[in-house]
Write an enzyme that holds these catalytic residues in place. Structure first.
Site, PDB file in Angstrom:
ATOM      1  N   GLU A 171       0.796  -1.229   0.000  1.00 31.97           N
ATOM      2  CA  GLU A 171       0.000   0.000   0.000  1.00 31.97           C
ATOM      3  C   GLU A 171       0.825   1.275   0.000  1.00 31.97           C
ATOM      4  OE1 GLU A 171      -3.076   0.113   2.914  1.00 31.97           O
ATOM      5  OE2 GLU A 171      -3.905  -1.807   2.317  1.00 31.97           O
ATOM      6  N   GLU A 359      -5.434  -8.514   0.874  1.00 37.08           N
ATOM      7  CA  GLU A 359      -6.131  -8.133   2.102  1.00 37.08           C
ATOM      8  C   GLU A 359      -7.583  -7.845   1.780  1.00 37.08           C
ATOM      9  OE1 GLU A 359      -4.599  -4.848   4.461  1.00 37.08           O
ATOM     10  OE2 GLU A 359      -2.557  -5.596   4.178  1.00 37.08           O
TER      11      GLU A 359
END
Ligand code: GCO
Length: 460
Positions: A171, A359
């Site tokens: 991320e 995720e």
């Protein structure tokens, strides 16, 4: 409740079911065996940054409970574990001496996974930058990309023979925008110029990392994990539709463009190119290397409106209200169809390799009652998002696996320990782990895999 066996029929036999964590969120033992502080140690010890001034000193004490936690993963019956490696354990000052004891810990982790027949998906950077590097500017300084390159090489040389996949970054949206522009994550800066430097240095570090990994281990599948945002306009007005396009480029295109197409988005460059750091010859080629896979972290959509302020910086958007009232305990709108829209849209815009959902999960904070945790809404959330994933597979998208976030409750960054994402409950006073209802359901699903209904699994 969605029957796990019925759901499993919608996935190919070699689809990977896994669980995910990150080093700083679970390990604790922040001063053990030569580890030095990261920017998150410093940030969480500053008043007013993290809820309740919680920090990562103990977390889930995973560093000291490694074997027990590996047994827990095994008990869940999943076939893969996604974890991150703490740079401050491996090269505690960011550059300079390598700490063998830090490498030893991940050696034991990877060997423990192998011994249990579980695939190892490692992430090199999940936000714990060695604090020493901040003295030179952290992610805003170009030499940090070279420090990362060297760290990537050290880790791959030691562990690469037993990893099943490696990701450079987790991320970068968070470690760039959330950390340097919105000030929510370490180092807590609110400065567009700094953030633009962090953007390019991070992208460059990814590319240098890919090359370093491949020079050590050419066969090791390399990827990157992106929390792409499915952006929606808050209305059909022309200015809001235009704002949505800017938001897509600002939140996604600045990462997907360089990595998968070799260029920053045009609209972004016309809005902010004059404030970008120098892009040196060869940088874009370094960033744009073919990847073996990419990971999507998805939780919630992003809704935007045009910001009418004449001096608003690009992308000049404001948040638009949620469409659904269904929200998790952290306040994030639940919207499973957005996951499908996002994968379709990204694949239409870029040539992407195979994809893992690295995720997905939900924050619900219910505790243990009579020895059990009834987290039905989390179970429903995971089931709905898996159903969308199965739709995508049926449409022909190369979705190869799904990792539930998270294996267990942990340090939820600026929210501290008050927000819980685990499919296993952690009692932070006793460190007792209790598999939640969602965890039992996920186990029943994972138990169906690998199954022999897919050619690829027969070939393995
Ligand atoms: C993330 C993270 C996790 C968070 C999760 C919930 O990559 O954002 O990998 O660390 O805990 O997303 O916010």
């Amino acid at each position: 409740m969605m029957d796990p066996r019925t759901l499993s029929e919608r996935f190919p036999g070699d689809f990977l079911f896994g669980v995910a964590t990150a080093a700083f969120q679970i390990e604790g033992a922040s001063k053990a065996d030569g580890r030095k502080p990261s920017i998150w140690d410093a940030f969480s010890n500053m008043p007013g940054r993290v809820f309740g001034r919680h920090n990562g000193d103990v977390a889930c004490d995973h560093y000291n409970r490694l074997e027990e936690d590996l047994d827990l993963i095994k008990a869940l019956g999943v076939s893969a574990y996604r974890f991150s490696i703490a740079w401050p354990r491996i090269v505690p000052e960011g550059t300079g001496a390598v700490n063998e004891k830090g490498l030893d810990f991940y050696d034991r982790l990877v060997d423990g996974l192998k011994a249990r027949g579980i695939k190892a998906f490692a992430t090199l950077y999940h936000w714990d930058l060695p604090l020493s590097l901040m003295g030179d500017g952290g992610w805003t300084a170009r030499q940090t990309a070279h420090a990362f390159e060297r760290y990537a090489r050290v880790v791959t040389a030691r562990l690469g023979d037993r990893l099943d996949a490696v990701a450079t970054f987790n991320e970068p949206w968070c470690s760039v925008w959330l950390s340097h522009l919105y000030g929510i994550h370490a180092p807590g800066e609110c400065n567009l110029d700094a953030a633009l430097h962090a953007l390019h240095v991070t992208n460059l570090a990814h590319g240098l990392g890919v090359a370093a990994i491949r020079s050590e281990r050419p066969q090791l599948p390399v990827g990157i994990v992106l929390n792409a945002h499915q952006t929606y306009a808050g209305s059909d007005a022309a200015e809001d539709l235009a704002a949505e396009k800017r938001a897509f480029d600002f939140h996604n295109g600045v990462f997907f463009g360089p990595v998968f197409a070799g260029a920053y988005p045009e609209g972004f460059m016309s809005g902010l190119g004059h404030r970008m750091p120098p892009i040196e010859p060869g940088d874009m080629e370094t960033i744009h290397q073919k990847l073996d896979w990419w990971g999507l972290n998805y939780y919630t959509p992003m809704r935007v409106l045009a910001d009418p302020a004449p001096d608003a910086d690009y992308p000049a958007t404001l948040p638009a209200p949620a469409v659904s009232d269904v929200k998790t305990d952290i306040g994030w709108e639940v919207c499973a169809p957005a996951l499908g829209d996002l994968i379709r849209r990204l694949n239409a815009a870029y040539r992407l390799p195979e994809c893992y959902i690295t995720e997905n999960g939900a924050c619900y904070n219910m505790g243990v009652e009579n020895g059990a945790v009834d987290d039905q809404p989390r179970l429903d959330y995971i089931a709905e998002h898996l159903a969308v994933t199965a739709d995508l597979i049926a449409e022909g998208y190369a979705m190869r696996g799904y990792f539930a976030w998270s294996l267990m409750d942990n340090f939820e960054w600026a929210e501290g320990y008050r927000m819980r994402f685990g499919i296993v409950h952690v009692d932070y006073d006793t460190q007792v782990r209790t598999i939640k209802k969602s965890g039992h359901w996920y186990k029943a699903l994972a138990a169906q895999f690998p199954k022999g209904n897919h050619a690829r699994s027969a070939a393995e």
